[in-house]
Every structure is written in structure tokens, then in C-alpha cells.
Design a protein around this motif. Structure first.
Motif, PDB file in Angstrom:
ATOM      1  N   GLN A 248     -14.612   2.832   0.628  1.00  0.00           N
ATOM      2  CA  GLN A 248     -13.115   2.884   1.333  1.00  0.00           C
ATOM      3  C   GLN A 248     -12.180   1.671   1.108  1.00  0.00           C
ATOM      4  O   GLN A 248     -11.091   1.609   0.818  1.00  0.00           O
TER       5      GLN A 248
ATOM      6  N   ARG B 264      -1.155  -3.222   5.375  1.00  0.00           N
ATOM      7  CA  ARG B 264      -0.892  -2.498   3.944  1.00  0.00           C
ATOM      8  C   ARG B 264      -0.743  -1.108   4.008  1.00  0.00           C
ATOM      9  O   ARG B 264       0.086  -0.436   3.457  1.00  0.00           O
TER      10      ARG B 264
ATOM     11  N   ALA C 152     -10.637   2.414  11.199  1.00  0.00           N
ATOM     12  CA  ALA C 152     -11.798   2.245  10.691  1.00  0.00           C
ATOM     13  C   ALA C 152     -11.574   2.213   9.042  1.00  0.00           C
ATOM     14  O   ALA C 152     -12.286   1.208   8.520  1.00  0.00           O
ATOM     15  N   ARG C 153     -10.916   2.884   8.599  1.00  0.00           N
ATOM     16  CA  ARG C 153     -10.793   2.975   6.935  1.00  0.00           C
ATOM     17  C   ARG C 153     -10.082   1.721   6.604  1.00  0.00           C
ATOM     18  O   ARG C 153     -10.370   1.283   5.552  1.00  0.00           O
ATOM     19  N   ALA C 154      -9.378   1.119   7.396  1.00  0.00           N
ATOM     20  CA  ALA C 154      -8.600  -0.023   6.917  1.00  0.00           C
ATOM     21  C   ALA C 154      -9.407  -1.357   7.218  1.00  0.00           C
ATOM     22  O   ALA C 154      -9.599  -2.446   6.496  1.00  0.00           O
ATOM     23  N   GLU C 155      -9.948  -1.521   8.416  1.00  0.00           N
ATOM     24  CA  GLU C 155     -10.314  -2.746   8.904  1.00  0.00           C
ATOM     25  C   GLU C 155     -12.015  -2.570   8.887  1.00  0.00           C
ATOM     26  O   GLU C 155     -12.522  -3.722   9.217  1.00  0.00           O
ATOM     27  N   GLY C 156     -12.602  -1.669   8.910  1.00  0.00           N
ATOM     28  CA  GLY C 156     -13.932  -1.537   9.117  1.00  0.00           C
ATOM     29  C   GLY C 156     -14.600  -1.176  10.108  1.00  0.00           C
ATOM     30  O   GLY C 156     -15.370  -0.086  10.265  1.00  0.00           O
TER      31      GLY C 156
ATOM     32  N   PHE D 228     -18.514   2.540   3.385  1.00  0.00           N
ATOM     33  CA  PHE D 228     -17.335   1.457   3.836  1.00  0.00           C
ATOM     34  C   PHE D 228     -16.876   0.867   2.630  1.00  0.00           C
ATOM     35  O   PHE D 228     -15.567   0.582   2.591  1.00  0.00           O
TER      36      PHE D 228
ATOM     37  N   GLU E 188     -13.753 -19.232   6.904  1.00  0.00           N
ATOM     38  CA  GLU E 188     -13.882 -18.182   5.728  1.00  0.00           C
ATOM     39  C   GLU E 188     -13.761 -19.074   4.124  1.00  0.00           C
ATOM     40  O   GLU E 188     -14.253 -18.405   3.475  1.00  0.00           O
TER      41      GLU E 188
ATOM     42  N   THR F 238      -8.398 -13.715   7.756  1.00  0.00           N
ATOM     43  CA  THR F 238      -8.535 -12.437   8.167  1.00  0.00           C
ATOM     44  C   THR F 238      -9.034 -12.760   9.803  1.00  0.00           C
ATOM     45  O   THR F 238      -8.652 -11.866  10.551  1.00  0.00           O
TER      46      THR F 238
ATOM     47  N   ARG G  34      -5.333  -5.343   6.144  1.00  0.00           N
ATOM     48  CA  ARG G  34      -5.363  -3.970   5.581  1.00  0.00           C
ATOM     49  C   ARG G  34      -4.806  -3.091   6.145  1.00  0.00           C
ATOM     50  O   ARG G  34      -4.072  -1.990   5.593  1.00  0.00           O
TER      51      ARG G  34
END
Lengths: 455, 455
Positions: free
Chosen positions: A149, B90, B377-381, A146, A11, B5, B87
């Protein structure tokens, strides 16, 4: 020699800066012109774009820093892996080495989030709380949904009605990421209402969806507009692809002789090609014979058959005019499945570089692209998006020429996306329901008569 | 503390051996029994499985070497990344650390290729040129089609007719990888013809598709049968998941307090859980309080509501009987969208470990799983498969308990697949068209009356 299949980066290898090719162009890019025939001042676009984006759009700086928040969001899928296509090489029996950069690993399934994420970030930073955009097949809409969000910014997508009805999965994907999706034409905008009044059964077009999204952004202080290709800042953001690929090839001591990428609006091609062009500009010996090939559909051959002229970016003529290769803004390309390549124009930057003969272009027919996509899927596993199949086709053709000549060239292509939401197109290919479209010469000739007059 | 991540491994980190939990079980697994009530000798299954697979099915060796050819094919997507879900943490406001192993990155989109690849390899090695199998929603059929293509072995998939009609994309995916796909019941087998004679409109069932695939394999010397879950060798192959996850957590100096995975046939759960159970068996201090949680649907609660008894593996009673938790082989689970979890039984290994209280189980209702999937999905994609949403739900529930208690637990779950081919299910969730099914107690009670008599 490395026996790796995947060449990975950590990363901390995610680029810290985007590369701006404008700094290395011998002639400054021709400016976009407004209705008065004069260059459009950045302020004129302030109603729909944030300052940071406009600054990037006009910038001549070679390196532009990537904000830490953007790099953190990139970590969800970046650095993307670079693959050595050992199995494809064996299947083709070629002495060429084939590498591909896999941009299909992003949550939205393509390279589009590379620019959606910074666009959402800069808008959020500018106090914008809503973004509007258009989407045809859904790749760009998904990516912005995406990205919105990720930064807590609301996204409204005007989705061409025919796609809205035929691709419910893409729509549901956008909704899963919290976006509002409307079939365009809608009754939410004047442009939409006018279209519906003229024809209640209007199934929509990308040009009309753009008009709806722009109208909404222009009319609301809390809302900006976001575009997924063509413009300079979009191509700038996509250079993370090529910057990573260079580092990955260096890791295995390699450098490409040729690079291939599909080219519609140009962000996919520019993303992988520009950082290598930088080596050429810097006089780097290893890049001396490097060839960069933009691959387009025979049925929408903007670079290979279009003219280099000022034209509108959209079908309806609402945008500033830009100097680019174009088939004419009212040219309607045949219904190939690579929706992302059905664009009458091309990125002004890619167009100028092509005009200056720094890059090449080739056009390939639809059936041959699906044949290449199936070969690739059987060899390498990943099922490519129809757009990506164009780059793969041109790369395979070169690998087969290497087989004839015995040249062990190093080839690189950009796998811009997966085909999970395009399996109906593969199905049509297998069942013989797909066709090739010849270059629609007459339609282009007619369309070119409507180019805007300049000066 | 690492701020990563993704925690990545290099290709040389792909495990060299699978872990066989049988070596660490205090009681030997109960053998499968044939129609005569006696243990089934391996030879009896030689008509449909190759010797190497049967050996693994019966083996008590702790470590079984992964052939180099299989490791090479694994490199297409392995090692899979381990993610730290910053994410999501959080979003939940939890002091817990959440990690997930991302098995969605395989070409077929789930963990299933981990076993499809070695199964295709061993069959190829044994001179088999064709594999037959069944598929419901298409995950397993896709994986075997991909694996067969890797080793030049033909694959025939009997796909439950209702899925064949409703999920054309999964069918096209299998065809892209060169497999033949037939709607089951078909007229290619006696089982299929009989079913069609009785009811020309028969829409198929997994049990019937198994019968067709097994009949074809049993009747042809060049053809074997392949199964995607339940059996010991399948769980063995899946341990690459947990082995990699251990190495990845060690890289950041962490170890889980709890592990969650969805559990249908058990290969997903066993794959991530067993290598950690090995630490417990070895008396490793850091694993002393480790808890492993199998997550199942409320509507098909095999471990939490079933009985531990001998039962058939298929609906029709063609297979040997196995000692496992079961709801009765003629129990038909309600139509939830997590098709991979609609199985009346469970892996005999998982069942025995649950019976011995070495692992735990919890059942969750459908709507809560989709709610968790959308949050994720909204937090991590990544948009998770409906099966994966079960593990996510249980993990989120624990993270929220940690929020209450203030405990900074380390949680790990297996993201077994993406939901790209399940967006219709998300769509139904958003539009309020999904429902929860209560535990179908009466149906289970009736079904349990038909358990086979043993001894």
C-alpha cells in the motif's frame, strides 16, 4: 546512570545503510543449489525476484545503502524505541540490567515491515505491479499488505485455510491495507486445484501456500514473489534493529553482555544480533565477551537438535536446496502458538554462524514462554507475541541466574511483536488448555532420512 | 519547514501538571445534584472515590501537579508521538497541513490509561486495595486492568455480557494484566441477581454493569469505583494529550487552525482541546481564530441534537444528576461499532463550553467514518478504532474543503486508539454488512420526556 524508560532516537538517526554480515564471515556462505546440484545462478530466480533483491542476496559488500524512499516509509514507526525494563528488573529482583528493543510499534505489529517495505520498493522500482506471498498466522501477510500500500503495489496473499478461518482479524487487517486474501488451497493455481481435487477439505499448509504464491509469480510478468524470512536479503533488511539498538545503548553509555531473540526462520534474531557481531569481527574490546543467543521452541529445535546439511526451504521441495540446520523438510512441528517458530529449517547465515560457534542457541518449552510473557506484560505493559515470549523467557532465566550469582550483567532482547491477535493463545494458557510438547525425536529422525542427496 | 513524520518529545517533557479548564471558565460549572435536589457534597461520594480524586473533581485551580509515580508510569508510552500526516495530505491533494496525536501507542491501545493510571495511584495511596469498574467493548476495562497492575491494586471488571461473549480478546487482555472479569449481569451483586431473576438470558447493558460495579464499591471498605470518562477529574487527566501536542507543534513552529476529536463521554475531546482553549482564554493572538470541533455519531448526536438539562449519568438513574447535553438517560443508541460514542449524555464541562459557543460540534454517519478510517490506514499505516474514525472523517472533510478553497489550514486531530480489536467491524464494512442509522428522533423525543425534574 540514566533513569530513562525509553531511549529514543530522532528520524535522522534511522540507519542510512544495512549491515551485511557476509562481509565479516571467515568462510563464504555455501551457495544454494539447483536440481542439477550446481549453484543456482541469480538469473534463474529473476522470474520471481527483482534484480536489486537478487544482488543483495548474493552481495559480499559490508554496507548496503538504504534508499531514501525506504527510509521515508520507515519513519512511520522507526527508529523504534529501546526500553530499559526497570519494572521487570524489580519484579525479578535481579541485579541485571534488562533492555528490550520494541519492534511491536510498527503498524503491522512486528519487525516484519522492516523487510516488507524495501521488498515492495525494489519491486515497484523494477516495474512490478503485483506481489504474491503466503502467510500462516498472518504477520507476514499483514506486513507485505501494508508495504504494498505504501508504494502503490497490489498484494495477493495466500493464507493457510485453517488460519483464514480462525484468524479473521488478520485477514481484515490485510484487506484494510488493500490486499487480496485467498484461503489456500485456492482454485486460482494449479497447485491449489490439485490439492483440492485430492482432498476438497484440505485445510492448507505453509508449504502449499508457498507453492501457490510462487506459481502465480512465476507465471505472470507483472507479478513477483516475496518472502518474509530465511533468505540473506531479508536478514540484511532486519539489521536496522540492531544498528539502532547499538546507537541507543551508546546514548546511555551501555553495551550488552548477552543478546536474546526468538529464532524461527532467523530474521528476527539476525536483525538484532548481526550488527553486534560486527563489533566482535572488528575486534572491538567491548564485544569480546558478548554472547548472542537464538531461542527456539523445544518442539521445533532446529539449531539445538537439527543437522547441518543441504535441505529444501519448503515442505514440498520446490525451492533450491540450502545449507542450513534442519529437522528435515517434511518434519511437521507440533501445533504450538508461536506459528512464526514452526519452521523445519533456519536461515543459512544464522546456521553457518551457529556451526562456527559464533552464536549460541537454547530451546524453551511452550508453557514457560507464556509464563514469561505474562510476567513481562504485568511488569512492562506490552503484551508480547508468542514468538517474542521465547526471547523473553531466555532473558528472564539469565536475569534469575544473575540474581543467584550477583552479577550485574547487561541483557538485551528483541521484542519482535505484540500479541493483540494472539489473545486466544493467552486465553488457552490461563484456562490450562495449553500443553508442552517434548522434542519429537522420532518424527525428526524419520524426516531426516528424506534429506536431498548432494554431490 | 520540518520534514518530520513524527515529532517526538523526551520523557522529561511529560507535563508536570494537568490543566484544569474550570479555572478559565467565565461561569462556574453547575454542580451535580443529589436526590434531594441539592448539590452533592464531596463526602457523599467518599464511599466510592478517594479524597484526592474528589478534590480534583471539585477543584478550581488552574494547574494540578502530576505525582512523580504517575509520571513514571506514563513513561511506558508517553510522551506519545505527534505525526505530520504527509501521506494523507498527498492522498487527498489538499493544501492543508494535517497533524495527529497518536494515543494508540499505550499498552491498552487508547488514551484511556492517561486517567486509569492516576486513578489507580490515588486509590492505592488512599489504602484502597481493590477497584471495581464496568466496561462495554473493553477499552476502559483493559486500561484500568493495566493501571491496577502498575500499582499492585486488584481490579474487578463487570463486562457487559454480550461483549464478554463477542470480544474474548479484550477479556483475555484484562486477565493478562491480572484483572478479574465477570460477565454482567453476574450473581455477585444484588443488581445482577435481580436482573437475572427477571430474565436469565439478560445480555447486559452498560447501565447495569455500572450498577454492579458501584454496588460492589459502595459495600466494601477496601474497594473503590473508577470511571473512564464524563467526570471533571477524568478530563483533567486527559489534558496531557493537548499539553504535549502544543509543545510538539511549537517544536516545528506550528499552531492549529482547527482541532477535531471524537466525543462520547468527552474525555478524548477534552484531553486534546482544553489546553488549546487555555490559549484562547489567555487572549493569545495565535489562538484567536482557533476552532475546536467535537465529532459525534449521527445516530447518537448528543451535542448537536440533545437538550442542555440536568439528567442522570447512567441509564438506571442511580447517579447524581448533572447539567449536560443529553438525549435522555433511557435513550438506547443504535448499535454502531463505535461503542465508546454510544452515550446518551456528555461531559458537563464539554457541555457547558458547547453551550457557551466556545467549541463546535458536528455529527457524522457510520459508513463515512469507516471510509475515512480505511483511507487513513492506507495512507498512514495505523488502523484506527471506530471511535477515532469519527475525528478523522471530520478532519478529512475539512481538508477537502481546503482543497476547494485553496486555504493551507493547519488541522490537528486526536487518534484516540487503534482498531486491532475492532477488525470484525472493518470486516462488516468491507462486506457491505454495515449500515447508517438516521438520527432516531422519535426515540429521543420519548426519552427526553423522562428527564428528572429539577427545583
Amino acid at each position: 546512570m540514566s533513569l530513562h524508560t525509553k531511549i529514543l532516537l530522532e528520524e535522522h538517526d534511522i540507519p542510512t545503510h544495512w549491515y551485511n554480515i557476509v562481509a565479516d564471515m571467515t568462510t563464504p556462505p555455501a551457495p544454494p543449489l539447483g536440481p542439477n546440484g550446481q549453484p543456482v545462478p541469480p538469473e534463474a530466480l529473476g522470474a520471481i525476484f527483482p534484480g536489486a533483491i537478487l544482488e543483495q542476496e548474493m552481495s559480499g559488500e559490508r554496507w548496503i545503502e538504504i534508499p531514501e524512499e525506504v527510509r521515508e516509509a520507515y519513519r512511520i514507526w522507526r527508529p523504534s524505541p529501546l526500553y530499559r525494563a526497570h519494572r521487570l528488573e524489580r519484579m525479578l529482583g535481579t541485579p541485571a540490567k534488562i533492555y528490550y528493543k520494541n519492534e511491536a510499534v510498527s503498524p503491522a505489529g512486528s519487525h516484519k515491515p522492516n523487510t516488507a517495505v524495501p521488498q515492495a520498493f525494489y519491486n515497484k522500482q523494477a516495474g512490478i505491479t503485483r506481489l504474491s506471498t503466503e502467510t500462516g498466522a498472518g504477520q507476514w501477510g499483514s506486513s507485505l499488505a501494508f508495504a504494498g500500500q505504501m508504494f502503490g503495489i497490489a498484494v495477493r496473499v495466500y493464507m493457510v485455510k485453517i488460519s483464514y478461518q480462525q484468524k479473521p482479524s488478520r485477514r481484515s487487517m490485510m484487506q484494510t491495507w488493500g490486499a487480496e486474501v485467498f484461503a489456500s488451497p485456492s482454485d486460482l493455481t494449479k497447485a491449489g486445484r490439485d490439492a483440492l481435487a485430492a482432498d476438497p477439505n484440505n485445510m492448507g499448509s505453509l508449504g502449499l501456500a508457498i507453492s501457490e504464491a510462487v506459481e502465480e509469480a512465476a507465471g505472470r510478468a507483472d507479478t513477483n514473489y516475496s518472502l518474509g524470512s530465511v533468505l540473506n536479503h531479508v536478514l540484511l533488511h532486519q539489521t536496522v534493529i540492531g544498528l539502532e539498538a547499538k546507537k541507543q545503548l551508546a546514548k546511555v553509555g551501555d553495551y550488552p553482555d548477552m543478546i536474546f531473540a526468538p529464532c524461527g526462520g532467523g530474521s528476527n534474531f539476525g536483525g538484532i544480533a548481526f550488527p553486534f557481531l560486527a563489533d566482535k569481527a572488528a575486534g572491538d574490546a567491548k564485544a569480546k565477551n558478548l554472547r548472542l543467543v537464538a531461542v527456539e521452541p523445544t518442539s521445533c529445535p532446529t539449531l539445538t537438535q537439527g543437522v547441518y546439511a543441504y535441505d529444501y526451504g519448503d515442505a514440498s521441495g520446490y525451492t533450491p536446496i540450502m545449507k542450513m540446520y534442519t529437522l528435515g523438510h517434511d518434519f511437521m512441528p507440533p501445533g504450538i502458538h508461536a506459528g512464526g517458530l514452526r519452521y523445519h529449517g533456519d536461515s543459512p547465515l544464522v546456521s553457518q554462524l551457529y556451526h562456527e560457534k559464533l552464536i549460541e542457541a537454547v530451546a524453551v518449552p511452550q508453557l514457560a514462554t507464556f509464563e514469561a510473557g505474562v510476567m513481562f506484560a504485568r511488569a512492562e505493559g506490552v503484551i508480547p507475541a508468542p514468538e517474542s515470549c521465547h526471547g523473553i523467557r531466555a532473558c528472564i532465566d539469565e536475569a534469575l541466574r544473575c540474581k543467584q550469582s550477583g552479577e550485574p550483567k547487561t541483557l538485551l532482547f528483541n521484542l519482535s511483536g505484540h500479541g493483540h491477535f494472539d489473545m486466544a493463545a493467552y486465553d488457552r494458557y490461563f484456562s490450562g488448555g495449553l500443553e508442552d510438547f517434548a522434542y519429537p525425536k522420532e518424527a525428526v529422525t524419520a524426516s531426516l532420512e528424506h534429506l536431498p542427496k548432494v554431490g
